[in-house]
Write a protein that holds these residues in place. Structure first.
Motif, PDB file in Angstrom:
ATOM      1  N   ALA A 288      -1.503  -5.940   3.357  1.00 38.88           N
ATOM      2  CA  ALA A 288      -0.825  -4.642   3.437  1.00 38.88           C
ATOM      3  C   ALA A 288      -1.263  -3.703   2.305  1.00 38.88           C
ATOM      4  O   ALA A 288      -1.454  -2.506   2.521  1.00 38.88           O
ATOM      5  CB  ALA A 288       0.691  -4.836   3.401  1.00 38.88           C
ATOM      6  N   VAL A 289      -1.465  -4.248   1.116  1.00 39.31           N
ATOM      7  CA  VAL A 289      -1.900  -3.421  -0.021  1.00 39.31           C
ATOM      8  C   VAL A 289      -3.334  -2.945   0.205  1.00 39.31           C
ATOM      9  O   VAL A 289      -3.648  -1.772  -0.014  1.00 39.31           O
ATOM     10  CB  VAL A 289      -1.771  -4.187  -1.356  1.00 39.31           C
ATOM     11  CG1 VAL A 289      -2.352  -3.379  -2.508  1.00 39.31           C
ATOM     12  CG2 VAL A 289      -0.314  -4.517  -1.629  1.00 39.31           C
ATOM     13  N   HIS A 290      -4.201  -3.834   0.689  1.00 40.22           N
ATOM     14  CA  HIS A 290      -5.581  -3.437   0.973  1.00 40.22           C
ATOM     15  C   HIS A 290      -5.631  -2.398   2.097  1.00 40.22           C
ATOM     16  O   HIS A 290      -6.440  -1.471   2.047  1.00 40.22           O
ATOM     17  CB  HIS A 290      -6.440  -4.651   1.324  1.00 40.22           C
ATOM     18  CG  HIS A 290      -6.922  -5.390   0.118  1.00 40.22           C
ATOM     19  ND1 HIS A 290      -7.893  -4.908  -0.722  1.00 40.22           N
ATOM     20  CD2 HIS A 290      -6.555  -6.590  -0.394  1.00 40.22           C
ATOM     21  CE1 HIS A 290      -8.111  -5.771  -1.690  1.00 40.22           C
ATOM     22  NE2 HIS A 290      -7.300  -6.807  -1.522  1.00 40.22           N
TER      23      HIS A 290
ATOM     24  N   LEU B 250      -6.097  -6.737  -6.914  1.00 41.54           N
ATOM     25  CA  LEU B 250      -4.685  -6.376  -6.891  1.00 41.54           C
ATOM     26  C   LEU B 250      -4.077  -6.613  -8.266  1.00 41.54           C
ATOM     27  O   LEU B 250      -4.325  -7.635  -8.898  1.00 41.54           O
ATOM     28  CB  LEU B 250      -3.933  -7.194  -5.842  1.00 41.54           C
ATOM     29  CG  LEU B 250      -4.402  -7.008  -4.400  1.00 41.54           C
ATOM     30  CD1 LEU B 250      -3.481  -7.767  -3.457  1.00 41.54           C
ATOM     31  CD2 LEU B 250      -4.466  -5.551  -4.015  1.00 41.54           C
ATOM     32  N   HIS B 251      -3.280  -5.645  -8.701  1.00 41.41           N
ATOM     33  CA  HIS B 251      -2.597  -5.744  -9.987  1.00 41.41           C
ATOM     34  C   HIS B 251      -1.147  -5.334  -9.799  1.00 41.41           C
ATOM     35  O   HIS B 251      -0.824  -4.528  -8.940  1.00 41.41           O
ATOM     36  CB  HIS B 251      -3.270  -4.842 -11.027  1.00 41.41           C
ATOM     37  CG  HIS B 251      -4.633  -5.323 -11.387  1.00 41.41           C
ATOM     38  ND1 HIS B 251      -4.855  -6.207 -12.405  1.00 41.41           N
ATOM     39  CD2 HIS B 251      -5.836  -5.064 -10.830  1.00 41.41           C
ATOM     40  CE1 HIS B 251      -6.144  -6.469 -12.476  1.00 41.41           C
ATOM     41  NE2 HIS B 251      -6.765  -5.787 -11.523  1.00 41.41           N
ATOM     42  N   HIS B 252      -0.293  -5.892 -10.643  1.00 39.55           N
ATOM     43  CA  HIS B 252       1.137  -5.577 -10.587  1.00 39.55           C
ATOM     44  C   HIS B 252       1.435  -4.325 -11.400  1.00 39.55           C
ATOM     45  O   HIS B 252       0.941  -4.175 -12.505  1.00 39.55           O
ATOM     46  CB  HIS B 252       1.950  -6.753 -11.138  1.00 39.55           C
ATOM     47  CG  HIS B 252       1.873  -7.962 -10.275  1.00 39.55           C
ATOM     48  ND1 HIS B 252       0.839  -8.853 -10.346  1.00 39.55           N
ATOM     49  CD2 HIS B 252       2.711  -8.417  -9.313  1.00 39.55           C
ATOM     50  CE1 HIS B 252       1.038  -9.813  -9.458  1.00 39.55           C
ATOM     51  NE2 HIS B 252       2.157  -9.584  -8.822  1.00 39.55           N
TER      52      HIS B 252
ATOM     53  N   VAL C  15      -0.834  -2.746  -6.732  1.00 41.33           N
ATOM     54  CA  VAL C  15      -1.764  -1.634  -6.620  1.00 41.33           C
ATOM     55  C   VAL C  15      -3.174  -2.209  -6.560  1.00 41.33           C
ATOM     56  O   VAL C  15      -3.477  -3.200  -7.224  1.00 41.33           O
ATOM     57  CB  VAL C  15      -1.580  -0.644  -7.803  1.00 41.33           C
ATOM     58  CG1 VAL C  15      -1.846  -1.304  -9.129  1.00 41.33           C
ATOM     59  CG2 VAL C  15      -2.411   0.597  -7.632  1.00 41.33           C
ATOM     60  N   ALA C  16      -4.037  -1.607  -5.717  1.00 38.65           N
ATOM     61  CA  ALA C  16      -5.426  -2.046  -5.580  1.00 38.65           C
ATOM     62  C   ALA C  16      -6.285  -1.183  -6.499  1.00 38.65           C
ATOM     63  O   ALA C  16      -6.325   0.040  -6.360  1.00 38.65           O
ATOM     64  CB  ALA C  16      -5.881  -1.907  -4.132  1.00 38.65           C
ATOM     65  N   LEU C  17      -6.970  -1.828  -7.446  1.00 38.11           N
ATOM     66  CA  LEU C  17      -7.753  -1.098  -8.442  1.00 38.11           C
ATOM     67  C   LEU C  17      -9.165  -1.643  -8.549  1.00 38.11           C
ATOM     68  O   LEU C  17      -9.398  -2.833  -8.377  1.00 38.11           O
ATOM     69  CB  LEU C  17      -7.090  -1.213  -9.815  1.00 38.11           C
ATOM     70  CG  LEU C  17      -5.665  -0.694  -9.951  1.00 38.11           C
ATOM     71  CD1 LEU C  17      -5.103  -1.052 -11.320  1.00 38.11           C
ATOM     72  CD2 LEU C  17      -5.625   0.803  -9.716  1.00 38.11           C
TER      73      LEU C  17
END
Length: 94
Positions: A43-45, A63-65, A81-83
């Motif tokens: 879902a984040v991607h 992915l990072h919190h 969050v995708a960084l």
């Protein structure tokens, strides 16, 4: 395990224990509680659509919190969050 503890072998005789108590290749697997669930990761991607959510670049993403796990952060879509590498340095999690 207590140093004096002994295990019976196949013939019923008592044999001294060794450090390797499991057969080779059958490592005990403990579930990784720190792993982000696959559905949340997907879902984040999907939300990021291949772009860093910090800088907007198209790059390999991690992915990072937003709220660190050590400070009570959870594995939720809202907290992840995708960084890219550059987006991380810009402190996009703040």
């Amino acid at each position: 395990m207590d140093a004096g503890y002994r295990l019976p072998d196949r013939e019923g005789r008592t044999a001294a224990t060794t450090q390797r108590s499991r057969p080779p290749g059958r490592a005990h697997q403990v579930p990784d509680v720190s792993a982000i669930p696959a559905k949340v990761r997907a879902a984040v991607h999907e939300r990021a659509q291949g772009r860093c959510e910090g800088c907007g670049r198209i790059a390999p993403l991690e992915l990072h919190h937003r709220k660190y796990r050590s400070r009570g952060g959870t594995h939720t879509v809202e907290n992840l969050v995708a960084l890219c590498g550059w987006g991380i340095t810009r402190d996009a999690t703040a």
